[in-house]
Design an enzyme around this catalytic site. Sequence first.
Site, PDB file in Angstrom:
ATOM      1  N   GLU A 155       5.719  -6.759  -1.358  1.00  0.00           N
ATOM      2  CA  GLU A 155       4.310  -6.480  -1.059  1.00  0.00           C
ATOM      3  C   GLU A 155       3.704  -7.581  -0.198  1.00  0.00           C
ATOM      4  O   GLU A 155       2.942  -7.308   0.731  1.00  0.00           O
ATOM      5  CB  GLU A 155       3.496  -6.332  -2.358  1.00  0.00           C
TER       6      GLU A 155
ATOM      7  N   ARG B 164       2.319  -6.589   3.455  1.00  0.00           N
ATOM      8  CA  ARG B 164       0.856  -6.631   3.613  1.00  0.00           C
ATOM      9  C   ARG B 164       0.392  -7.926   4.272  1.00  0.00           C
ATOM     10  O   ARG B 164      -0.417  -7.902   5.196  1.00  0.00           O
ATOM     11  CB  ARG B 164       0.167  -6.494   2.251  1.00  0.00           C
TER      12      ARG B 164
ATOM     13  N   ASP C 128      12.300   4.616  -0.158  1.00  0.00           N
ATOM     14  CA  ASP C 128      11.648   5.008   1.104  1.00  0.00           C
ATOM     15  C   ASP C 128      11.776   4.079   2.318  1.00  0.00           C
ATOM     16  O   ASP C 128      12.443   4.386   3.306  1.00  0.00           O
ATOM     17  CB  ASP C 128      10.168   5.347   0.862  1.00  0.00           C
TER      18      ASP C 128
ATOM     19  N   GLU D 223       0.539   8.339   3.251  1.00  0.00           N
ATOM     20  CA  GLU D 223       1.794   8.893   3.808  1.00  0.00           C
ATOM     21  C   GLU D 223       1.644  10.244   4.510  1.00  0.00           C
ATOM     22  O   GLU D 223       2.291  10.490   5.538  1.00  0.00           O
ATOM     23  CB  GLU D 223       2.869   8.989   2.721  1.00  0.00           C
TER      24      GLU D 223
HETATM   25  C1  DMJ Z   1       2.030   1.062   1.058  1.00  0.00           C
HETATM   26  O1  DMJ Z   1       1.830  -0.196   0.535  1.00  0.00           O
HETATM   27  C2  DMJ Z   1       3.243   1.070   1.919  1.00  0.00           C
HETATM   28  O2  DMJ Z   1       3.185   2.186   2.733  1.00  0.00           O
HETATM   29  C3  DMJ Z   1       4.516   1.085   1.159  1.00  0.00           C
HETATM   30  O3  DMJ Z   1       5.652   1.250   1.976  1.00  0.00           O
HETATM   31  C4  DMJ Z   1       4.542   2.125   0.077  1.00  0.00           C
HETATM   32  N1  DMJ Z   1       3.296   2.741  -0.151  1.00  0.00           N
HETATM   33  C5  DMJ Z   1       2.080   2.065  -0.066  1.00  0.00           C
HETATM   34  C6  DMJ Z   1       0.936   3.034   0.055  1.00  0.00           C
HETATM   35  O4  DMJ Z   1       1.103   4.224  -0.579  1.00  0.00           O
END
Ligand code: DMJ
Length: 643
Positions: free
Chosen positions: A268, A272, A401, A535
């Site tokens: 994260e 971010r 993902d 998404e």
């Molecule tokens: C985000 O922090 C990013 O897209 C991450 O890859 C997974 N999903 C969250 C938001 O849904």
Amino acid sequence: MTTPALLPLSGRRLPPLNLGASAFPHHRATLRLSEKFILLLILSAFITLCFGAFFFLPDSSKHKRFDLGLEDVLIPHVDTSKGGKNLGGFLIHGQGHDEHRHREEEERLRNKIRADHEKALEEAKEKLKKSRDEIQAEIQTEKNKVVQELKKKDSKPLPPVPLPNLVGINSGEPADPDIREKRNKVKEMMKHAWDNYRQYGWGHNELKPIARKGHSTNIFGNSQMGATIVDALDTLYIMGLHDEFREGQEWIDKNLDFSVNSEVSVFEVNIRFIGGLLAAYYLSGQEVFKIKAVQLAGKLLPAFNTPTGIPWAMVNLKSGVGRNWGWASAGSSILAEFGTLHMEFVHLSYLTGDPVYYNKVMHIRKLLQKMDRPNGLYPNYLNPRTGRWGQHHTSVGGLGDSFYEYLLKAWLMSDKMDTEARKMYDDAIEAIEKHLIRKSNGGLTFIGEWKNGHLERKMGHLTCFAGGMFALGADGSRDDKAGHYLQLGAEIAHTCHESYDRTTLKLGPEAFKFDGGVEAVAVRQNEKYYILRPEVIETYWYMWRFTHDPKYRQWGWEATQAIDKYCRVSGGFSGVKDVYSSSPTYDDVQQSFFLAETLKYLYLLFSNDDLLPLDNWVFNTEAHPLPVLHLANTTLSGNPAYR
Ligand code: DMJ
């Protein structure tokens, strides 16, 4: 006869001193009284000598305790070549001259210690004359000085590198007034989210828009790291909200500090914070963002200290101690976490000239390449101690993902030179299509999850990003199947739109099923929430860029209106707990990704394509745009850029 045992000063008993037969062989019989007396005299003289030596010879440890750089002075005395012997801390010199010098030196040291003591006492007395507040203020000033010094040390400018080709940082203003209006609406929503965070949650990670106060979760640790500020910066910049951008920059410059005793999620923080800071740097050219990104990256590096080099999920920014989530398959690391570092780390190596970041992520890739994959699929869990897969669960949604996303984006970001990454992507997508992608009875294409040998016919909101990924990867696909992948992207976009359209609020649930007569609908109560996720809108935007089919703008507008109607509150935007309820309750969290991703993708959807063109920019998984690096093949260790 035996004398009483002697007790040495250490307190340990010595063996009894036998002064009988062996000591005086000619007097085997008992000793006379006068002889005993003489012996006692000699003994007591010997003891006195020992005591004298103990008290008067210098005690090196005592010196050291008050030492102010005296060690250097003491060390030369331990030079045995000059006749002195070092006996457990005592110095014995064989030459009179040395002895004299030594005594002088000792005297000098004693005087210095005495003087220092007196000085310290004087200072203490002075201090005590001051008020408590004055003393506290002085301590604070000292502390600030130290912090400033540290900051200066950390903020050294990095060596300049040629900036990549930064095209398409323009307004992207659409000519069509209707589209312009929609875009302005999105901008207004961004302003509402930002202003309320600014007012009620400033410096906190996120905002509670109903309680009107700061909010945080364990992914950010226990510190106020201003996650929303960092995540929102590039959206503010793109939207032309320059005053807000400057406010954010100022906060980061003055307050964003990574030397905190806080355990954070490596993934994260990477997507971010590092992603957000790097994007802000490339867009604005402000050095502070680059410096902060590099400082933070240094704090994440200890997470890679595992037996395999697969990083821990969490790391303490201060101690560097890492560990994994308790719930993750017997202490495993997670594919979507350790597999979503590549883009940011390649940029870090590029900007610093330090290959350490690049090497870390390439090591992960090499390790994954060597491993067996059940049915060609990557399981979500990998044990960083043993290097073996954990539970066999494969997903293109949560836990898996962005690993697939970053394989494709590594190739795109390298100006399509990183063919190794493209091959890994192609192989993975082929296996996913074969084992996980199905059509429902009603004709909806969905991506299920592979769990312990069977396919679960459930798709997460998170999985909906894959529509955009398929479209993005269509060009350059194996066997020239571009049309096929663009079509697959369109089908996923359609399914995800259905998941929105079949709810009361026209907002998508967290997960939806294709089973037992149910299609694209959530069944379990705890899967009916919408937490402002991006998404589905992300996929609309990619599909729009590649097809210009107006339905994607239409679907994006439906989502914009639904968010504004059901998630907007006077203190910001909140997630809702049940998208099938006509009177939903709020979760009272304004997620930082709402500003970073959801609103950014909506804004781009209603902008011209020349704003951040996809030939020049690659968006990280948190929607932070990073420029393509026109480098030689980034998979080769001989690449001069990383040497
Ligand atoms: C985000 O922090 C990013 O897209 C991450 O890859 C997974 N999903 C969250 C938001 O849904």
